[in-house]
Design an enzyme around this catalytic site. Structure first.
Site, PDB file in Angstrom:
ATOM      1  N   THR A   1      36.718   2.971 -11.498  1.00 57.21           N
ATOM      2  CA  THR A   1      36.986   3.229 -12.918  1.00 57.21           C
ATOM      3  C   THR A   1      36.022   2.483 -13.843  1.00 57.21           C
ATOM      4  O   THR A   1      35.639   3.003 -14.887  1.00 57.21           O
ATOM      5  CB  THR A   1      38.434   2.778 -13.239  1.00 57.21           C
ATOM      6  OG1 THR A   1      39.308   3.514 -12.407  1.00 57.21           O
ATOM      7  CG2 THR A   1      38.799   3.007 -14.688  1.00 57.21           C
TER       8      THR A   1
ATOM      9  N   ASP B   1      34.962   6.486  -5.595  1.00 57.99           N
ATOM     10  CA  ASP B   1      36.285   5.902  -5.785  1.00 57.99           C
ATOM     11  C   ASP B   1      36.505   4.960  -4.591  1.00 57.99           C
ATOM     12  O   ASP B   1      36.141   5.296  -3.461  1.00 57.99           O
ATOM     13  CB  ASP B   1      37.325   7.027  -5.752  1.00 57.99           C
ATOM     14  CG  ASP B   1      38.681   6.554  -6.199  1.00 57.99           C
ATOM     15  OD1 ASP B   1      39.130   6.983  -7.268  1.00 57.99           O
ATOM     16  OD2 ASP B   1      39.316   5.773  -5.464  1.00 57.99           O
ATOM     17  N   SER B   2      37.111   3.819  -4.830  1.00 52.16           N
ATOM     18  CA  SER B   2      37.188   2.844  -3.738  1.00 52.16           C
ATOM     19  C   SER B   2      38.105   3.291  -2.603  1.00 52.16           C
ATOM     20  O   SER B   2      38.036   2.737  -1.514  1.00 52.16           O
ATOM     21  CB  SER B   2      37.612   1.477  -4.271  1.00 52.16           C
ATOM     22  OG  SER B   2      38.971   1.467  -4.601  1.00 52.16           O
TER      23      SER B   2
ATOM     24  N   THR C   1      39.405  -0.681  -8.137  1.00 54.66           N
ATOM     25  CA  THR C   1      40.418  -1.715  -7.908  1.00 54.66           C
ATOM     26  C   THR C   1      41.317  -1.421  -6.703  1.00 54.66           C
ATOM     27  O   THR C   1      41.891  -2.335  -6.129  1.00 54.66           O
ATOM     28  CB  THR C   1      41.319  -1.870  -9.155  1.00 54.66           C
ATOM     29  OG1 THR C   1      41.921  -0.611  -9.452  1.00 54.66           O
ATOM     30  CG2 THR C   1      40.546  -2.365 -10.347  1.00 54.66           C
ATOM     31  N   ASP C   2      41.444  -0.133  -6.340  1.00 50.84           N
ATOM     32  CA  ASP C   2      42.450   0.218  -5.332  1.00 50.84           C
ATOM     33  C   ASP C   2      42.239  -0.485  -3.986  1.00 50.84           C
ATOM     34  O   ASP C   2      43.207  -0.899  -3.352  1.00 50.84           O
ATOM     35  CB  ASP C   2      42.492   1.735  -5.114  1.00 50.84           C
ATOM     36  CG  ASP C   2      43.137   2.460  -6.292  1.00 50.84           C
ATOM     37  OD1 ASP C   2      43.831   1.798  -7.095  1.00 50.84           O
ATOM     38  OD2 ASP C   2      42.954   3.687  -6.410  1.00 50.84           O
TER      39      ASP C   2
ATOM     40  N   THR D   1      54.548 -11.933   6.564  1.00 49.41           N
ATOM     41  CA  THR D   1      55.808 -11.635   5.865  1.00 49.41           C
ATOM     42  C   THR D   1      55.612 -10.500   4.871  1.00 49.41           C
ATOM     43  O   THR D   1      54.529 -10.340   4.314  1.00 49.41           O
ATOM     44  CB  THR D   1      56.364 -12.871   5.131  1.00 49.41           C
ATOM     45  OG1 THR D   1      57.534 -12.480   4.392  1.00 49.41           O
ATOM     46  CG2 THR D   1      55.368 -13.487   4.163  1.00 49.41           C
ATOM     47  N   GLN D   2      56.661  -9.702   4.675  1.00 46.99           N
ATOM     48  CA  GLN D   2      56.542  -8.651   3.658  1.00 46.99           C
ATOM     49  C   GLN D   2      56.845  -9.189   2.264  1.00 46.99           C
ATOM     50  O   GLN D   2      56.702  -8.486   1.278  1.00 46.99           O
ATOM     51  CB  GLN D   2      57.371  -7.410   3.990  1.00 46.99           C
ATOM     52  CG  GLN D   2      58.780  -7.645   4.446  1.00 46.99           C
ATOM     53  CD  GLN D   2      59.429  -6.342   4.900  1.00 46.99           C
ATOM     54  OE1 GLN D   2      60.109  -5.737   4.099  1.00 46.99           O
ATOM     55  NE2 GLN D   2      59.256  -5.932   6.142  1.00 46.99           N
TER      56      GLN D   2
HETATM   57  N1  ASP Z   1      40.925   4.781  -7.916  1.00 45.82           N
HETATM   58  C1  ASP Z   1      40.057   3.838  -8.564  1.00 45.82           C
HETATM   59  C2  ASP Z   1      39.299   3.100  -7.486  1.00 45.82           C
HETATM   60  O1  ASP Z   1      39.827   2.247  -6.840  1.00 45.82           O
HETATM   61  C3  ASP Z   1      40.827   2.937  -9.412  1.00 45.82           C
HETATM   62  C4  ASP Z   1      40.027   1.871 -10.101  1.00 45.82           C
HETATM   63  O2  ASP Z   1      38.840   1.771 -10.026  1.00 45.82           O
HETATM   64  O3  ASP Z   1      40.647   1.056 -10.771  1.00 45.82           O
HETATM   65  O4  ASP Z   1      38.151   3.365  -7.307  1.00 45.82           O
END
Ligand code: ASP
Length: 354
Positions: free
Chosen positions: A10, A52-53, A84-85, A267-268
């Site tokens: 993103t 996208d990650s 971020t994913d 642990t969860q």
């Molecule tokens: N789906 C995106 C990714 O991980 C979300 C992000 O970048 O925040 O690439």
């Protein structure tokens, strides 16, 4: 001199003429942060095409590690722009692959794209760069920078899909807090590391993760173990407990002893650690040969399995020992658990074994 690597996510989206947000090339994206050039000498490269990650995996982690290996001596630090994913998986993988790292490798991303009017991307990008050029010894490892905190990469978890404060490190203090100035809290030292960079070249992705839940059947666990996996992360209840459902432990024990499955319990719960000796329900796992993963996150435990299984210089017994050991600051070793620590296991007044 800093090297920036843009992988996608993103953070790198910009607004086109019709207002829609689209992934941009890194040149386009960096037009939104011209002040970077006032902060440091730096250059960049990008994954082609940026992704996208969720579409990044072990092959890409190895690619990143080899890229850093090739240019390591020419740079003082590295900033990786990432979705971020799956950021914490990449961070954990790099922490294991880059043994003896003594320069910052800072991953950052954003919840809102750099091309949006209101966004967190510019702040994250600019501050990640500031940390990378800081020269502070506490940033000389793989970190995740997000919303005013630099977290140890292999301790970080993504906790929110909408808040700017999207990452946390529940079992380890931040490496740095950013406000008007940058504060570096006192943290336990990293385990001893070699003087020069050693880049490991293999990961074995034949691993799985199973989260225990009330009602988990023998058949479901058996179907996981039927798959050709070499490593298994078990997200147990509380401090390392597994139900007494008939057959569950036996089938695990067989996979461990008969075909050398490397199994680790974590642990969860978000905060705290497993302590397999504490309850009868946890001792079952210990007896079956499951290794205690301490306070590792599920993401780090999974990647650590891939890393250890990828090392063909190790015997099964050595892999088991290293799995439980603190290699890159990814788990709190028993020697660092103090009686005052909130992470210390405390069974309370009731007899834990009943
Ligand atoms: N789906 C995106 C990714 O991980 C979300 C992000 O970048 O925040 O690439």
């Amino acid at each position: 001199m800093i090297h920036m690597i843009y992988t996608g996510g993103t953070i790198g989206m910009v607004q086109r003429g019709d207002g829609a947000l689209e992934p941009a090339g890194i040149d386009d994206m960096l037009k939104y942060a011209p002040e970077l050039s006032l902060m440091a000498e730096w250059d960049y490269c990008q994954l082609d095409p940026p992704r996208d990650s969720v579409d990044l995996g072990p092959e890409d982690w190895l690619l990143l590690a080899r890229h850093i290996e090739k240019i390591y001596d020419r740079y003082d630090g590295f900033v990786i722009l990432h979705g971020t994913d799956t950021m914490v998986y990449t961070a954990a993988a790099l922490s294991f692959l880059l043994e003896g790292l003594r320069k910052p490798v800072i991953l950052t991303g954003a919840q809102l794209p750099i091309g949006a009017i209101r966004n967190d991307a510019r702040n994250n990008l600019i501050t990640a760069m500031e940390l990378a050029v800081s020269g502070h010894p506490q940033v000389a490892e793989v970190g995740v920078y997000f919303n005013d905190r630099l977290l140890r990469g292999n301790r970080a978890v993504k906790t929110s899909i909408f808040a700017f404060d999207a990452f946390d490190s529940p079992n380890f203090p931040p490496l740095a807090r950013v406000g008007v100035s940058i504060h570096y809290p006192a943290i336990p030292p990293l385990p001893p590391r070699p003087d020069r960079l050693i880049v490991h070249q293999a990961l074995t992705p034949q691993v799985a993760l199973i989260k225990l839940f009330p009602g988990l059947t023998y058949r479901l666990l058996a179907s996981h173990l039927d798959a050709p996996i070499q490593g298994l992360v078990i997200e147990t209840f509380g401090s390392g407990n597994i139900p007494a459902t008939p057959g569950l432990i036996d089938i695990l024990e067989r996979a461990i002893h008969e075909r050398g499955l490397l199994a680790v319990a974590i642990t969860q719960q978000l905060q705290g650690r497993v302590h397999l000796g504490a309850y009868a329900a946890g001792r079952r796992l210990q007896k079956a040969g499951v290794v205690s993963g301490g306070d590792m996150t599920p993401y780090t435990a999974l990647v650590k399995l891939m890393f250890l299984l990828g090392r063909d210089d190790l015997s099964l017994e050595e892999r088991r020992q290293l799995l439980a050991r603190n290699l890159r600051g990814e788990l709190t070793p028993p020697s660092e658990i103090t009686p005052e620590s909130p992470l210390t296991f405390s069974p309370g007044p009731r007899d834990p074994a009943t």
